[in-house]
Design a protein around this motif. Sequence first.
Motif, PDB file in Angstrom:
ATOM      1  N   GLN A   1      49.773 -69.444  31.047  1.00  0.00           N
ATOM      2  CA  GLN A   1      49.442 -70.169  32.271  1.00  0.00           C
ATOM      3  C   GLN A   1      49.242 -71.633  31.916  1.00  0.00           C
ATOM      4  O   GLN A   1      48.201 -72.015  31.361  1.00  0.00           O
TER       5      GLN A   1
ATOM      6  N   PHE B   1      44.215 -57.467  32.227  1.00  0.00           N
ATOM      7  CA  PHE B   1      44.338 -58.638  31.377  1.00  0.00           C
ATOM      8  C   PHE B   1      43.114 -58.848  30.495  1.00  0.00           C
ATOM      9  O   PHE B   1      41.974 -58.520  30.878  1.00  0.00           O
ATOM     10  N   GLY B   2      43.385 -59.430  29.313  1.00  0.00           N
ATOM     11  CA  GLY B   2      42.304 -59.949  28.505  1.00  0.00           C
ATOM     12  C   GLY B   2      41.795 -61.240  29.119  1.00  0.00           C
ATOM     13  O   GLY B   2      42.344 -61.746  30.113  1.00  0.00           O
ATOM     14  N   ASP B   3      40.744 -61.804  28.513  1.00  0.00           N
ATOM     15  CA  ASP B   3      40.153 -63.028  29.049  1.00  0.00           C
ATOM     16  C   ASP B   3      40.930 -64.284  28.685  1.00  0.00           C
ATOM     17  O   ASP B   3      40.613 -65.366  29.145  1.00  0.00           O
TER      18      ASP B   3
ATOM     19  N   PHE C   1      51.907 -57.029  27.090  1.00  0.00           N
ATOM     20  CA  PHE C   1      52.597 -58.187  27.643  1.00  0.00           C
ATOM     21  C   PHE C   1      51.859 -59.455  27.236  1.00  0.00           C
ATOM     22  O   PHE C   1      50.637 -59.479  27.178  1.00  0.00           O
TER      23      PHE C   1
ATOM     24  N   TYR D   1      51.465 -63.440  28.476  1.00  0.00           N
ATOM     25  CA  TYR D   1      51.720 -64.402  29.542  1.00  0.00           C
ATOM     26  C   TYR D   1      51.182 -65.766  29.133  1.00  0.00           C
ATOM     27  O   TYR D   1      50.289 -65.890  28.299  1.00  0.00           O
TER      28      TYR D   1
ATOM     29  N   ILE E   1      46.750 -71.543  28.790  1.00  0.00           N
ATOM     30  CA  ILE E   1      45.991 -70.323  28.559  1.00  0.00           C
ATOM     31  C   ILE E   1      47.000 -69.232  28.263  1.00  0.00           C
ATOM     32  O   ILE E   1      47.968 -69.050  29.009  1.00  0.00           O
TER      33      ILE E   1
ATOM     34  N   LEU F   1      47.546 -65.191  27.710  1.00  0.00           N
ATOM     35  CA  LEU F   1      46.878 -63.944  28.067  1.00  0.00           C
ATOM     36  C   LEU F   1      47.716 -62.747  27.659  1.00  0.00           C
ATOM     37  O   LEU F   1      48.953 -62.772  27.796  1.00  0.00           O
TER      38      LEU F   1
END
Lengths: 114, 114
Positions: free
Chosen positions: A37, A105-107, A33, A35, A90, A92
Amino acid sequence: SAVISQKPSRDICQRGTSLTIQCQVDSQVTMMFWYRQQPGQSLTLIATANQGSEATYESGFVIDKFPISRPNLTFSTLTVSNMSPEDSSIYLCSVADRGNQPQHFGDGTRLSIL
Amino acid sequence: DQQVKQNSPSLSVQEGRISILNCDYTNSMFDYFLWYKKYPAEGPTFLISISSIKDKNEDGRFTVFLNKSAKHLSLHIVPSQPGDSAVYFCAASRLNFGNEKLTFGTGTRLTIIP
């Protein structure tokens, strides 16, 4: 749980350029996925990427702006195309190890557009 | 349309006391709820979840309560510790599967005061 590596961790880009973000997982996963932000906002799903098929985009996101590749079960890329300051966010990626496990999640990639 | 809402952008709690973070949702199709914790420059980390068939789930210092009739859930942290200082996101999905889309709230920044 799966270890997720995202590259780059941050970047500053010029308006009108494109940037490709990589997401590498240390184990095979069915779905990945992406995302976004935006500053002060919640995480919003851009698209879901299955291996071997086209990504499924959420309302408000289009393939021309956010093309996604998923060449195998451990890797995906998200490209942010023709960037504008509104794309400063950001980004992700996340995966679920197994069907009934929560997403990890990744960073993230912190992207700033000048 | 913000389907998951966290109305308190920030919360400060004395160390050792109870922290209560709240979340409301509007979509009655949501069936599974999660809390994630996020430190600066890191991705969200899964904390605890609850299915709609339950009204409480506990894991160590963390307890999540779900009130389906009120479409409200809360995360209780007791006792609060300085390492709990982070942004907490509430998330919801339609099914209890990791491959389902997550809808996030805007987050609550929790600060634990030593």
